[in-house]
Design a protein around this motif. Structure first.
Motif, mmCIF file in Angstrom:
data_model
loop_
_atom_site.group_PDB
_atom_site.id
_atom_site.type_symbol
_atom_site.label_atom_id
_atom_site.label_comp_id
_atom_site.label_asym_id
_atom_site.label_seq_id
_atom_site.Cartn_x
_atom_site.Cartn_y
_atom_site.Cartn_z
ATOM 1 N N ASP A 173 0.627 -0.983 -0.105
ATOM 2 C CA ASP A 173 -0.101 0.254 -0.068
ATOM 3 C C ASP A 173 0.734 1.337 0.037
ATOM 4 O O ASP A 173 1.337 1.741 0.998
ATOM 5 C CB ASP A 173 -0.835 -0.245 1.374
ATOM 6 N N THR A 174 1.034 1.686 -0.994
ATOM 7 C CA THR A 174 2.020 2.751 -1.337
ATOM 8 C C THR A 174 1.370 4.301 -0.591
ATOM 9 O O THR A 174 1.898 5.219 -0.524
ATOM 10 C CB THR A 174 2.371 3.258 -2.752
ATOM 11 N N SER A 297 9.305 2.916 -0.600
ATOM 12 C CA SER A 297 7.894 3.501 -0.651
ATOM 13 C C SER A 297 7.808 4.768 0.327
ATOM 14 O O SER A 297 7.273 5.627 -0.152
ATOM 15 C CB SER A 297 6.684 2.515 -0.417
ATOM 16 N N SER A 298 8.379 4.550 1.457
ATOM 17 C CA SER A 298 8.530 5.674 2.417
ATOM 18 C C SER A 298 9.673 6.854 2.268
ATOM 19 O O SER A 298 9.879 7.433 3.150
ATOM 20 C CB SER A 298 8.801 4.850 3.878
ATOM 21 N N ASP A 312 15.926 -7.718 -8.189
ATOM 22 C CA ASP A 312 14.796 -7.092 -8.776
ATOM 23 C C ASP A 312 14.282 -5.855 -8.267
ATOM 24 O O ASP A 312 13.608 -5.024 -9.061
ATOM 25 C CB ASP A 312 13.681 -8.028 -8.614
ATOM 26 N N ILE A 313 14.657 -5.519 -7.135
ATOM 27 C CA ILE A 313 13.905 -4.353 -6.296
ATOM 28 C C ILE A 313 15.050 -2.941 -6.614
ATOM 29 O O ILE A 313 14.428 -2.281 -6.808
ATOM 30 C CB ILE A 313 13.755 -4.552 -4.859
ATOM 31 N N ILE A 314 16.258 -3.325 -6.287
ATOM 32 C CA ILE A 314 17.176 -1.998 -6.229
ATOM 33 C C ILE A 314 17.918 -1.891 -7.652
ATOM 34 O O ILE A 314 18.378 -2.840 -8.040
ATOM 35 C CB ILE A 314 18.151 -2.285 -5.231
ATOM 36 N N VAL A 315 17.954 -0.815 -8.019
ATOM 37 C CA VAL A 315 18.747 -0.417 -9.094
ATOM 38 C C VAL A 315 19.841 0.463 -8.459
ATOM 39 O O VAL A 315 20.038 1.565 -7.826
ATOM 40 C CB VAL A 315 18.003 0.420 -10.022
ATOM 41 N N GLY A 353 13.241 5.875 -5.210
ATOM 42 C CA GLY A 353 12.851 4.462 -4.537
ATOM 43 C C GLY A 353 11.314 4.555 -4.627
ATOM 44 O O GLY A 353 10.649 3.475 -4.971
ATOM 45 N N ARG A 354 10.812 5.510 -3.992
ATOM 46 C CA ARG A 354 9.472 5.559 -4.147
ATOM 47 C C ARG A 354 8.529 5.428 -5.667
ATOM 48 O O ARG A 354 7.646 4.900 -5.774
ATOM 49 C CB ARG A 354 8.987 6.860 -3.484
ATOM 50 N N VAL A 355 9.309 6.320 -6.616
ATOM 51 C CA VAL A 355 9.047 6.093 -7.842
ATOM 52 C C VAL A 355 8.872 4.843 -8.484
ATOM 53 O O VAL A 355 7.889 4.357 -9.111
ATOM 54 C CB VAL A 355 9.708 7.121 -8.748
ATOM 55 N N ARG A 356 9.778 4.079 -7.997
ATOM 56 C CA ARG A 356 9.947 2.662 -8.547
ATOM 57 C C ARG A 356 9.035 1.671 -8.187
ATOM 58 O O ARG A 356 8.509 0.854 -8.490
ATOM 59 C CB ARG A 356 11.508 2.162 -8.420
ATOM 60 N N VAL A 357 8.541 1.932 -6.739
ATOM 61 C CA VAL A 357 7.696 1.125 -6.005
ATOM 62 C C VAL A 357 6.321 1.640 -6.347
ATOM 63 O O VAL A 357 5.615 0.544 -6.893
ATOM 64 C CB VAL A 357 7.606 1.368 -4.522
ATOM 65 N N GLN A 358 6.044 2.718 -6.906
ATOM 66 C CA GLN A 358 4.675 3.025 -7.302
ATOM 67 C C GLN A 358 4.544 2.357 -8.654
ATOM 68 O O GLN A 358 3.379 2.244 -9.107
ATOM 69 C CB GLN A 358 4.443 4.572 -7.425
ATOM 70 N N LYS A 359 5.665 2.228 -9.505
ATOM 71 C CA LYS A 359 5.508 1.620 -10.809
ATOM 72 C C LYS A 359 5.414 0.232 -10.976
ATOM 73 O O LYS A 359 4.553 -0.259 -11.769
ATOM 74 C CB LYS A 359 6.657 2.305 -11.691
ATOM 75 N N TYR A 360 6.019 -0.483 -10.219
ATOM 76 C CA TYR A 360 6.250 -1.703 -10.200
ATOM 77 C C TYR A 360 5.738 -2.775 -8.979
ATOM 78 O O TYR A 360 5.588 -3.826 -8.953
ATOM 79 C CB TYR A 360 7.771 -2.209 -10.342
ATOM 80 N N PHE A 361 5.553 -2.165 -7.818
ATOM 81 C CA PHE A 361 5.281 -3.044 -6.515
ATOM 82 C C PHE A 361 4.329 -2.356 -5.667
ATOM 83 O O PHE A 361 4.204 -2.562 -4.438
ATOM 84 C CB PHE A 361 6.771 -2.991 -5.737
#
Length: 380
Positions: A173-174, A297-298, A312-315, A353-361
């Motif tokens: 839940d972002t 996300s935080s 898969d998570i961290i770039v 990181g938040r942008v990536r979570v909103q897009k993929y997770f």
């Protein structure tokens, strides 16, 4: 206009305990379109700590035991014998198992007694060699195996089930896990008696050997020698007493008692992420790792070993850092020092990181991919 026939879906879990599986179950129950899906929950043990939370959602929850009981009793065996009849009477189109275990009896019962229901299971741990025959049979019986990371995808491919894989990343839940305002951050730190000018590292994880807390404490001791205003917060259940004892011994040996704080098991993780500036968990066998995406996300940058789920998570260098396992401690210390010395980079990586979570997770994406899969299997 013809009425659309709903897909009859049974989601099965072993028990309703607070944790990632019950959270995933809750997200699916809340997120699936009730105009398209008629959903029931099947649970082996019906009275658990999270049972009331699931029942409040208003979906039918039935006891249906589809694997041998760990603690044999007459009532458990009777429930197992009832399972074929409950499957047949349920008239399910899809049975989706969220069980952790390798027991293949569930798939066998679905195939023989559910009148053509599709059987899916979610593979959520990197185990295979513990019960290779069981995992093989469970995968053979499944129409689809859902995996949540490249690590698990590679595991299924290596064991001959590449054609059955559907990769669906876990979601959170972002809206709940988002960067808190500065005034709230200060209040949280005040409650923990942490000064505002300190740079805080945090780790949220059970104390288990493969979570690699020892490497984190050693790395932090290097950072603490170079920077006075740093602190490490550790929270999580003590699942391995030997691991916890080793961590406490390291803290004492390196004179870190005033720099490392053990917070125990926390339920308000949003406040934990709100208190820290960087999340670090150097696990060596992480199938995915929800805590990484919660921190991201935080708005918190993350550091992890480049193994398993974190890949898969961290770039690396964009929303955090990954380090090699062979030189884990020194690389961890080096990356941690970068953030201490460059707070603006930590802020930048946290935002990415938040942008990536909103897009993929996101949980919305997680539910949407499951709905798409269920409909494809049934052909609607």
């Amino acid at each position: 206009m013809d009425k659309i026939k709903k897909i009859k879906l049974l989601l099965t879990v072993s028990e309703l305990m607070h944790g990632s599986k019950t959270r995933q179950l809750t997200d699916l129950l809340k997120g699936l379109d009730q105009n398209l899906f008629d959903v029931e929950v099947g649970v082996s043990i019906i009275d658990n700590e999270a049972s009331e939370d699931i029942l409040k959602l208003g979906f039918p929850v039935k006891q249906i035991r589809m694997y041998p009981p760990r603690h044999p009793s007459l009532s458990n065996w009777i429930e197992l014998l009832k399972a074929p009849f409950k499957l047949r009477n349920g008239k399910y189109d899809v049975v989706h198992s969220l069980h952790y275990s390798s027991f293949f009896l569930e798939g066998l019962l679905v195939k023989f007694f559910s009148k053509g229901a599709k059987y899916i299971y979610s593979k959520s741990n990197p185990e295979w060699n513990n019960h290779p025959t069981f995992w093989y049979l469970k995968s053979m019986l499944a129409d689809v195996v859902i995996v949540g990371s490249t690590l698990l995808e590679d595991l299924l491919i290596a064991n001959g089930f590449g054609r059955k894989i559907v990769k669906i990343f876990y979601g959170i839940d972002t809206d709940f896990f988002q960067k808190i305002v500065k005034s709230e951050k200060i209040a949280i730190r005040n409650s923990l008696k942490i000064r505002e000018n300190f740079f805080i590292f945090g780790c949220a994880s059970q104390f288990l050997m493969w979570k690699n807390h020892q490497a984190l404490v050693r790395a932090f001791s290097i950072v603490a020698l170079q920077h006075e205003h740093v602190k490490l917060l550790l929270c999580g259940q003590v699942s391995d007493k030997k691991c916890f004892a080793e961590v406490m011994s390291l803290i004492s040996e390196r004179n870190l008692e005033d720099k490392v704080e053990i917070l125990g098991t926390l339920h308000d993780m949003r406040h934990f992420y709100g208190a820290i500036d960087c999340f670090v968990l150097p696990s060596i066998n992480e199938a995915f790792g929800l805590v990484y995406i919660e921190a991201m996300s935080s708005g918190i940058p993350v550091i992890a070993c480049a193994m398993g789920g974190p890949k898969d998570i961290i770039v690396n260098g964009i929303n955090g850092f990954t380090v090699t396992f062979d030189n884990c401690e020194q690389e961890l210390a080096d990356r941690m020092n970068i953030y201490v010395e460059n707070n603006s980079l930590a802020e930048e990586h946290g935002g990415e990181g938040r942008v990536r979570v909103q897009k993929y997770f996101s949980k919305e994406g997680h539910v949407s991919e499951h709905a798409k899969l269920y409909r494809a299997l049934v052909g609607v």
